[in-house]
Design an enzyme around this catalytic site. Structure first.
Site, short mmCIF file in Angstrom:
data_model
loop_
_atom_site.label_atom_id
_atom_site.label_comp_id
_atom_site.label_asym_id
_atom_site.label_seq_id
_atom_site.Cartn_x
_atom_site.Cartn_y
_atom_site.Cartn_z
CB SER A 102 8.27 39.82 95.66
OG SER A 102 9.31 38.89 95.84
CG HIS A 134 11.28 41.59 99.61
ND1 HIS A 134 12.17 40.56 99.49
CD2 HIS A 134 10.21 41.25 98.82
CE1 HIS A 134 11.67 39.63 98.67
NE2 HIS A 134 10.49 40.03 98.24
CG HIS A 142 17.00 35.35 104.26
ND1 HIS A 142 16.00 34.41 104.30
CD2 HIS A 142 16.93 35.93 103.03
CE1 HIS A 142 15.38 34.41 103.14
NE2 HIS A 142 15.91 35.33 102.35
NE ARG A 162 18.95 34.53 96.88
CZ ARG A 162 17.91 35.23 97.31
NH1 ARG A 162 16.92 35.53 96.49
NH2 ARG A 162 17.84 35.63 98.56
CG ASP A 207 18.84 42.30 98.26
OD1 ASP A 207 18.69 42.18 97.05
OD2 ASP A 207 17.95 42.02 99.09
N1 HAX Z 1 20.99 44.55 110.80
C1 HAX Z 1 20.59 44.90 112.03
N2 HAX Z 1 19.63 44.24 112.71
C2 HAX Z 1 19.11 43.16 112.12
C3 HAX Z 1 19.51 42.72 110.85
C4 HAX Z 1 20.48 43.48 110.17
N3 HAX Z 1 20.88 43.17 108.94
N4 HAX Z 1 18.79 41.61 110.53
C5 HAX Z 1 17.96 41.38 111.56
N5 HAX Z 1 18.14 42.32 112.53
C6 HAX Z 1 17.38 42.49 113.75
C7 HAX Z 1 15.91 42.72 113.39
O1 HAX Z 1 15.67 44.06 113.01
C8 HAX Z 1 15.22 42.31 114.65
O2 HAX Z 1 15.35 43.37 115.59
P1 HAX Z 1 14.16 43.72 116.62
O3 HAX Z 1 14.02 42.50 117.47
O4 HAX Z 1 14.68 44.92 117.33
O5 HAX Z 1 12.95 43.99 115.78
C9 HAX Z 1 16.09 41.16 115.15
O6 HAX Z 1 17.36 41.30 114.52
C10 HAX Z 1 15.51 39.78 114.78
O7 HAX Z 1 15.27 39.73 113.39
P2 HAX Z 1 15.39 38.35 112.59
O8 HAX Z 1 14.37 37.42 113.16
O9 HAX Z 1 16.80 37.90 112.54
O10 HAX Z 1 15.01 38.81 111.12
P3 HAX Z 1 13.56 38.90 110.43
O11 HAX Z 1 13.20 37.56 109.97
O12 HAX Z 1 12.60 39.63 111.31
O13 HAX Z 1 13.87 39.88 109.22
C11 HAX Z 1 15.21 40.68 107.42
C12 HAX Z 1 14.64 39.45 108.12
C13 HAX Z 1 15.84 40.27 106.12
C14 HAX Z 1 14.05 41.66 107.13
C15 HAX Z 1 16.26 41.35 108.35
O14 HAX Z 1 17.35 40.47 108.53
C16 HAX Z 1 16.75 42.68 107.82
O15 HAX Z 1 16.12 43.71 108.09
N6 HAX Z 1 17.88 42.70 107.05
C17 HAX Z 1 18.37 43.91 106.42
C18 HAX Z 1 17.56 44.24 105.17
C19 HAX Z 1 17.83 43.25 104.07
O16 HAX Z 1 18.96 42.94 103.74
N7 HAX Z 1 16.75 42.77 103.43
C20 HAX Z 1 16.85 41.84 102.28
C21 HAX Z 1 16.61 40.41 102.67
C22 HAX Z 1 16.70 39.46 101.51
C23 HAX Z 1 15.61 39.76 100.57
O17 HAX Z 1 14.44 39.60 100.81
N8 HAX Z 1 15.98 40.26 99.46
O18 HAX Z 1 15.06 40.74 98.62
#
Ligand code: HAX
Length: 436
Positions: free
Chosen positions: A241, A271, A318, A327, A373
């Site tokens: 964002s 996000h 994250h 937070r 979140d």
């Molecule tokens: N549950 C299951 N698997 C997860 C996970 C979770 N909460 N978090 C990461 N992973 C997985 C990823 O999907 C990725 O899998 P693949 O290799 O199969 O693609 C692997 O672990 C490596 O990911 P990462 O490097 O640890 O995480 P990224 O930097 O790629 O992504 C995210 C960060 C926040 C998008 C991710 O942790 C996620 O999808 N979390 C759940 C959604 C979420 O809570 N989003 C909000 C984040 C905070 C925010 O921005 N708030 O607005």
């Protein structure tokens, strides 16, 4: 010119030589090397953005203008009778880096009030949107519809606006927009979920208090709103964002275009929408458990089933953080104080216990800990805001504070249009020494 605007002007002018010197004298100094993984992997950790408004340390979490969340909540002037600081004072702090006096806060609050009247056409547009439009679509549309109000565009089109002054009408746009967002958000809520029974704004209240009033939710929801807007405001510049807002604005698109785009980025489930997803996920468990609190073993099974279904556990993980989000902790403390017995809070607390070891055992997520979140929806739910597809709108109102402050400074320091370079897969293979 208001005292705040003059202060921002003085600060920008005093800061500019630092940016100019780095650029002119040290422009060729190497900051880091970039790997193929970073190029393919979403630019993770590539240091290519500059902001002095907040900094995210992977292990410590966010600092706003050098202060941790507990420090910010402690140092900023509080609304009489409440536990939380004025949002207006927090915005002053983001913009200037100074802790405002009570007098400063009063002046900013007055500025916001003067600018808070929402044009009638915005409400008309919202009323004509399909009933099933997502509240984030409604918010983004409302913001974009006000683009015609842009002071930046008016001044830019005179042909006389100098680059060093771009920040000034941007500041006007920023305050004009921020002052209107709470009423627009509350209008969307009441229109969509409360049969269109709109509650008029109360000019005697501060931003957080007025928002709670227009939502129709009693105290201490005013403090919840203040806390929520402050905690969600800024998380340095690389998150989707904040980065989207900065990127769009770097083309000199005005703040209405930029903040509407920011909202669109926040609306993704990876996000900001994760807070809605957390509640939806917990509700699913709640139904299957017939309202009972699951045992640790039962909860572990729900988590494992979700992972086996190929889904992420919302609210955990994250891109930058490598520990529990402060937070999350700030909101957890609020829950422990105000709603320790709430069943949903107990669910979330159980998740805090069971999810990280499971994610660690799965071995994929780089950060198994909860993010902002995971906790925020519980508080909203407790105070009666159960329409969870509205939650990301609350996030957006908060996030706009940080993104507006950043864009004003971007313009003040003359940051250029953003244009990273792309390469082809064949180029990467060549660098990697792969022979076809
Ligand atoms: N549950 C299951 N698997 C997860 C996970 C979770 N909460 N978090 C990461 N992973 C997985 C990823 O999907 C990725 O899998 P693949 O290799 O199969 O693609 C692997 O672990 C490596 O990911 P990462 O490097 O640890 O995480 P990224 O930097 O790629 O992504 C995210 C960060 C926040 C998008 C991710 O942790 C996620 O999808 N979390 C759940 C959604 C979420 O809570 N989003 C909000 C984040 C905070 C925010 O921005 N708030 O607005």
């Amino acid at each position: 010119m208001s005292r705040l605007k003059k202060q921002v002007q003085d600060k920008i002018e005093a800061w500019r030589p630092r940016t100019t010197r780095l650029l002119k004298e040290f422009g060729n100094t190497k900051l880091q090397e970039i790997t193929i993984e970073q190029a393919i992997g979403g630019a993770r950790n590539i240091k290519s953005l500059v902001t002095d408004i907040s900094y995210l340390d992977p292990n410590e979490g966010i600092r706003f203008r050098g202060f941790t969340i507990p420090e910010v909540l402690e140092k900023l002037p509080k609304v009489p009778g409440g536990e939380m600081p004025y949002v207006e004072g927090f915005f002053f702090f983001l913009l200037t880096g100074d802790i405002p006096s009570t007098e400063d806060v009063k002046e900013v609050a007055e500025e916001f009030k003067k600018r808070s009247a929402v044009p009638k056409y915005v409400f008309d547009i919202l009323k004509t949107m399909p009933k099933d439009s997502h509240p984030m679509v409604m918010l983004s549309t409302a913001i974009l519809s006000m683009q015609r109000e842009s002071e930046f565009v008016k001044e830019y089109n005179t042909g006389k606006l100098k680059k060093n002054d771009y920040w000034s009408p941007t500041y006007e746009d920023g305050l004009n927009l921020l002052a209107k967002l709470p009423e627009i958000a509350a209008f969307i809520y009441r229109l969509k979920y409360k049969d269109g029974k709109i509650i008029a704004s109360d000019p005697n209240l501060d931003l957080g208090g007025n928002f709670a009033h227009m939502m129709g939710i009693a105290k201490p929801y005013d403090d919840v709103a203040r806390m929520y807007f402050i905690l969600h405001s800024d998380h340095e510049s690389g998150n989707v964002s904040a980065h989207t807002g900065h990127l769009v604005s770097s083309a000199l698109s005005d703040l209405y275009y930029s903040i509407s785009a920011m909202v669109n980025g926040l609306a993704g489930p990876l996000h900001g929408l994760a807070n809605q997803e957390v509640l939806a996920w917990i509700q699913g468990v709640y139904k299957q458990m017939d309202g009972k609190i699951p045992t640790e073993e039962e909860m572990k099974k729900f988590v494992r089933d979700t992972l086996q279904g190929g889904q992420v556990i919302p609210g955990f993980g994250h891109a930058v953080l490598r520990k529990t989000d402060p937070r999350y902790m700030a909101q957890r403390e609020f829950c422990l104080k105000h709603l320790p017995k709430d069943p949903l809070f107990q669910y979330v607390d159980l998740l805090f216990k069971v999810v990280p070891p499971i994610l660690l055992e799965q071995g994929k997520a780089k950060n198994p800990w909860p993010n902002v979140d995971a906790q925020s929806g519980v508080i909203q739910w407790y105070y009666g805001l159960k329409e969870y597809d509205f939650y990301t709108v609350l996030f957006a109102v908060g996030r706009a504070l940080g993104v507006v402050a950043n864009i004003i400074w971007d313009r003040g320091l003359g940051y250029p249009i953003e244009r990273p370079k792309s390469v082809t897969t064949a180029m990467l293979e060549e660098v990697a020494g792969i022979k076809s």
